[in-house]
Design a protein around this motif. Structure first.
Motif, PDB file in Angstrom:
ATOM      1  N   PHE A  74       0.832  -1.204   0.000  1.00  0.00           N
ATOM      2  CA  PHE A  74       0.000   0.000   0.000  1.00  0.00           C
ATOM      3  C   PHE A  74       0.870   1.259   0.000  1.00  0.00           C
ATOM      4  O   PHE A  74       0.574   2.236  -0.683  1.00  0.00           O
ATOM      5  CB  PHE A  74      -0.926  -0.004   1.218  1.00  0.00           C
ATOM      6  CG  PHE A  74      -2.023  -1.027   1.132  1.00  0.00           C
ATOM      7  CD1 PHE A  74      -3.174  -0.776   0.396  1.00  0.00           C
ATOM      8  CD2 PHE A  74      -1.909  -2.243   1.781  1.00  0.00           C
ATOM      9  CE1 PHE A  74      -4.191  -1.721   0.311  1.00  0.00           C
ATOM     10  CE2 PHE A  74      -2.916  -3.189   1.709  1.00  0.00           C
ATOM     11  CZ  PHE A  74      -4.065  -2.930   0.960  1.00  0.00           C
ATOM     12  N   LYS A  75       1.952   1.196   0.749  1.00  0.00           N
ATOM     13  CA  LYS A  75       2.864   2.339   0.804  1.00  0.00           C
ATOM     14  C   LYS A  75       3.469   2.606  -0.574  1.00  0.00           C
ATOM     15  O   LYS A  75       3.536   3.751  -1.030  1.00  0.00           O
ATOM     16  CB  LYS A  75       3.975   2.061   1.819  1.00  0.00           C
ATOM     17  CG  LYS A  75       4.905   3.238   2.079  1.00  0.00           C
ATOM     18  CD  LYS A  75       6.017   2.858   3.046  1.00  0.00           C
ATOM     19  CE  LYS A  75       5.463   2.479   4.407  1.00  0.00           C
ATOM     20  NZ  LYS A  75       6.556   2.208   5.397  1.00  0.00           N
ATOM     21  N   PHE A  76       3.874   1.541  -1.254  1.00  0.00           N
ATOM     22  CA  PHE A  76       4.458   1.671  -2.583  1.00  0.00           C
ATOM     23  C   PHE A  76       3.475   2.297  -3.570  1.00  0.00           C
ATOM     24  O   PHE A  76       3.840   3.096  -4.428  1.00  0.00           O
ATOM     25  CB  PHE A  76       4.903   0.296  -3.097  1.00  0.00           C
ATOM     26  CG  PHE A  76       5.167   0.254  -4.569  1.00  0.00           C
ATOM     27  CD1 PHE A  76       6.305   0.822  -5.102  1.00  0.00           C
ATOM     28  CD2 PHE A  76       4.246  -0.320  -5.441  1.00  0.00           C
ATOM     29  CE1 PHE A  76       6.541   0.804  -6.468  1.00  0.00           C
ATOM     30  CE2 PHE A  76       4.468  -0.338  -6.799  1.00  0.00           C
ATOM     31  CZ  PHE A  76       5.629   0.226  -7.319  1.00  0.00           C
ATOM     32  N   LEU A  77       2.200   1.909  -3.451  1.00  0.00           N
ATOM     33  CA  LEU A  77       1.175   2.406  -4.369  1.00  0.00           C
ATOM     34  C   LEU A  77       0.587   3.747  -3.931  1.00  0.00           C
ATOM     35  O   LEU A  77      -0.381   4.231  -4.515  1.00  0.00           O
ATOM     36  CB  LEU A  77       0.048   1.370  -4.493  1.00  0.00           C
ATOM     37  CG  LEU A  77       0.437   0.049  -5.162  1.00  0.00           C
ATOM     38  CD1 LEU A  77      -0.685  -0.973  -5.018  1.00  0.00           C
ATOM     39  CD2 LEU A  77       0.784   0.253  -6.630  1.00  0.00           C
ATOM     40  N   ASN A  78       1.185   4.343  -2.898  1.00  0.00           N
ATOM     41  CA  ASN A  78       0.703   5.618  -2.357  1.00  0.00           C
ATOM     42  C   ASN A  78      -0.742   5.516  -1.877  1.00  0.00           C
ATOM     43  O   ASN A  78      -1.562   6.425  -2.073  1.00  0.00           O
ATOM     44  CB  ASN A  78       0.831   6.741  -3.392  1.00  0.00           C
ATOM     45  CG  ASN A  78       2.273   7.005  -3.768  1.00  0.00           C
ATOM     46  OD1 ASN A  78       3.164   7.007  -2.918  1.00  0.00           O
ATOM     47  ND2 ASN A  78       2.526   7.201  -5.057  1.00  0.00           N
ATOM     48  N   LEU A  79      -1.054   4.367  -1.250  1.00  0.00           N
ATOM     49  CA  LEU A  79      -2.382   4.143  -0.687  1.00  0.00           C
ATOM     50  C   LEU A  79      -2.263   3.981   0.825  1.00  0.00           C
ATOM     51  O   LEU A  79      -1.219   3.588   1.342  1.00  0.00           O
ATOM     52  CB  LEU A  79      -3.015   2.872  -1.276  1.00  0.00           C
ATOM     53  CG  LEU A  79      -3.265   2.832  -2.787  1.00  0.00           C
ATOM     54  CD1 LEU A  79      -3.731   1.435  -3.203  1.00  0.00           C
ATOM     55  CD2 LEU A  79      -4.296   3.879  -3.211  1.00  0.00           C
ATOM     56  N   GLU A  80      -3.354   4.271   1.510  1.00  0.00           N
ATOM     57  CA  GLU A  80      -3.397   3.991   2.944  1.00  0.00           C
ATOM     58  C   GLU A  80      -3.437   2.476   3.158  1.00  0.00           C
ATOM     59  O   GLU A  80      -3.975   1.736   2.348  1.00  0.00           O
ATOM     60  CB  GLU A  80      -4.642   4.641   3.567  1.00  0.00           C
ATOM     61  CG  GLU A  80      -4.635   6.163   3.558  1.00  0.00           C
ATOM     62  CD  GLU A  80      -3.528   6.755   4.410  1.00  0.00           C
ATOM     63  OE1 GLU A  80      -3.273   6.184   5.504  1.00  0.00           O
ATOM     64  OE2 GLU A  80      -2.910   7.759   3.998  1.00  0.00           O
ATOM     65  N   ASN A  81      -2.879   2.018   4.278  1.00  0.00           N
ATOM     66  CA  ASN A  81      -2.903   0.593   4.573  1.00  0.00           C
ATOM     67  C   ASN A  81      -4.340   0.064   4.592  1.00  0.00           C
ATOM     68  O   ASN A  81      -5.230   0.680   5.178  1.00  0.00           O
ATOM     69  CB  ASN A  81      -2.233   0.326   5.921  1.00  0.00           C
ATOM     70  CG  ASN A  81      -2.042  -1.152   6.177  1.00  0.00           C
ATOM     71  OD1 ASN A  81      -1.885  -1.944   5.249  1.00  0.00           O
ATOM     72  ND2 ASN A  81      -2.064  -1.541   7.452  1.00  0.00           N
ATOM     73  N   MET A  82      -4.548  -1.057   3.902  1.00  0.00           N
ATOM     74  CA  MET A  82      -5.851  -1.704   3.770  1.00  0.00           C
ATOM     75  C   MET A  82      -6.863  -0.863   2.974  1.00  0.00           C
ATOM     76  O   MET A  82      -8.070  -0.996   3.149  1.00  0.00           O
ATOM     77  CB  MET A  82      -6.435  -2.088   5.136  1.00  0.00           C
ATOM     78  CG  MET A  82      -5.673  -3.253   5.785  1.00  0.00           C
ATOM     79  SD  MET A  82      -6.381  -3.828   7.334  1.00  0.00           S
ATOM     80  CE  MET A  82      -7.899  -4.580   6.768  1.00  0.00           C
ATOM     81  N   ASP A  83      -6.351  -0.019   2.084  1.00  0.00           N
ATOM     82  CA  ASP A  83      -7.243   0.729   1.192  1.00  0.00           C
ATOM     83  C   ASP A  83      -7.646  -0.185   0.031  1.00  0.00           C
ATOM     84  O   ASP A  83      -7.084  -0.139  -1.061  1.00  0.00           O
ATOM     85  CB  ASP A  83      -6.543   1.983   0.660  1.00  0.00           C
ATOM     86  CG  ASP A  83      -7.421   2.809  -0.282  1.00  0.00           C
ATOM     87  OD1 ASP A  83      -8.598   2.427  -0.482  1.00  0.00           O
ATOM     88  OD2 ASP A  83      -6.922   3.801  -0.827  1.00  0.00           O
TER      89      ASP A  83
END
Length: 361
Positions: A74-83
């Motif tokens: 999620f971090k790599f994809l610039n998303l919040e965790n469990m988004d």
């Protein structure tokens, strides 16, 4: 039964090779793509550029895109965790739980509102894990499980381990899946193949996949970076859920070949001495089986009862124990030695079919 490829961005393949692989897989009826977004050796500058473009095209092809996830993903994809909504928007349809999530969080993911399927690591599940997971009432109908692949020689799991894990999964109605390696381009950095079973390292794709089907895996993925078109085509031609037996035949009689060119089911009332095909007598289509080669029968011989057996004419069997000659039964072929081990998996209700190796000779 479904088949899949694997794509690793920023590693061995160019963007063009990955897109060509995707298009060929789609043409051959492949429906699933496994991808990992946290490979230590990957070039992440390249990966970030290519991943969204590829996933968009795969989404257009309606492929089941499986991404292993962890907080790092999620971090790599610039998303919040469990988004999960963010993953869905990228085109991901199945999330494979890698590490970093509790049983409670996994159970919650199975009940997500975005239609995402949850995939477990089939190689590491245990009864203890499921007892804990059960406390949180997961939606098992929204779950399958994919075994690991093993890049390092000597680390692939054993058949015994797979049988144990698959039984745990199947008892809960969870479909197990597994990897075979390609013998074309093997993935970096080790380039020793990416099979699930160590026994499959270096083995032909179809031979390995056929064994995985016998072990009740219901999706087969090619683990390596760039399988050949020929490997994918051969894999796509395997029949759904049925064990393929390579055989030689003794007689090229039309009626015999016609009977052999069917998918059969092993009878649920298993005989001690033979695997009996449930449907063969119903597939005679008016043909008469004349007596031929009524000799002693050995393990792996294929027999068809002739007209002298009355209403049993057309009965097809694969012999499990030596039997004396009977003028009512023709020995029409034999399972090749390399496939004799597969007979132990053709138990009650299992499907099988024949590939006649000497038909054109």
């Amino acid at each position: 039964m479904s088949f899949g490829i694997s794509v690793y961005f920023g590693l061995d393949n160019t963007k063009e090779e990955n897109i060509k692989l995707l298009k060929e897989a789609k043409e051959l009826g492949f429906t699933r793509i496994f991808t990992s977004l946290h490979i230590p050796e990957a070039n992440y500058d390249v990966l970030k550029v290519e991943v969204k473009e590829f996933l968009e095209l795969a989404k257009d092809y309606d492929m089941d895109i499986i991404s292993d996830i962890s907080p790092n993903t999620f971090k790599f994809l610039n998303l919040e965790n469990m988004d999960l909504k963010g993953l869905k928007n990228l085109g991901v349809k199945t999330i494979r739980i890698d590490f970093g999530y509790s049983e409670e969080e996994i159970a919650l993911m199975t009940k997500n509102e975005y239609g995402l399927k949850v995939q477990l690591n089939a190689s590491t599940i245990t009864e203890k894990f499921f007892k804990e997971l059960d406390k949180y009432s997961p939606d098992y109908s929204n779950m399958d499980a994919l075994h690991n692949f093993y890049p390092r020689v000597g680390t692939g799991i054993s058949e015994e381990c797979m049988i144990e894990k698959n039984k745990i999964l199947l008892d809960r109605g969870i479909v197990p899946c597994a990897f075979v390696q390609s013998n074309n381009r093997k993935r970096s950095p080790l380039k020793d193949g990416l099979p699930t079973l160590e026994a499959h390292r270096g083995l032909d794709v179809v031979e390995a996949a056929n064994h995985l089907i016998a072990l009740e895996n219901q999706s087969i993925f090619i683990g390596d970076s760039l399988p050949s078109y020929e490997e994918m085509k051969a894999l796509s031609e395997l029949k759904s859920g049925a064990i393929k037996l390579d055989i030689e035949i003794m007689d090229k009689n039309y009626a015999i070949i016609s009977l052999l060119n069917n998918v059969y089911t092993s009878r649920t009332d298993e005989a001690r001495d033979a695997i009996r095909a449930s449907e063969s007598r119903l597939k005679l289509n008016g043909n008469i089986i004349e007596p031929f080669n009524t000799v002693d029968k050995d393990f792996g011989d294929i027999t068809i009862d002739n007209k002298n057996y009355g209403r049993y004419m057309g009965e097809l069997q694969i012999i499990k124990r030596k039997q004396k000659a009977d003028e009512r039964t023709n020995v029409v072929g034999k399972v090749l030695e390399k496939d004799l081990y597969l007979l132990k998996y053709i138990t009650a209700g299992r499907s099988f079919y024949f590939n006649i190796s000497n038909l054109s000779k």
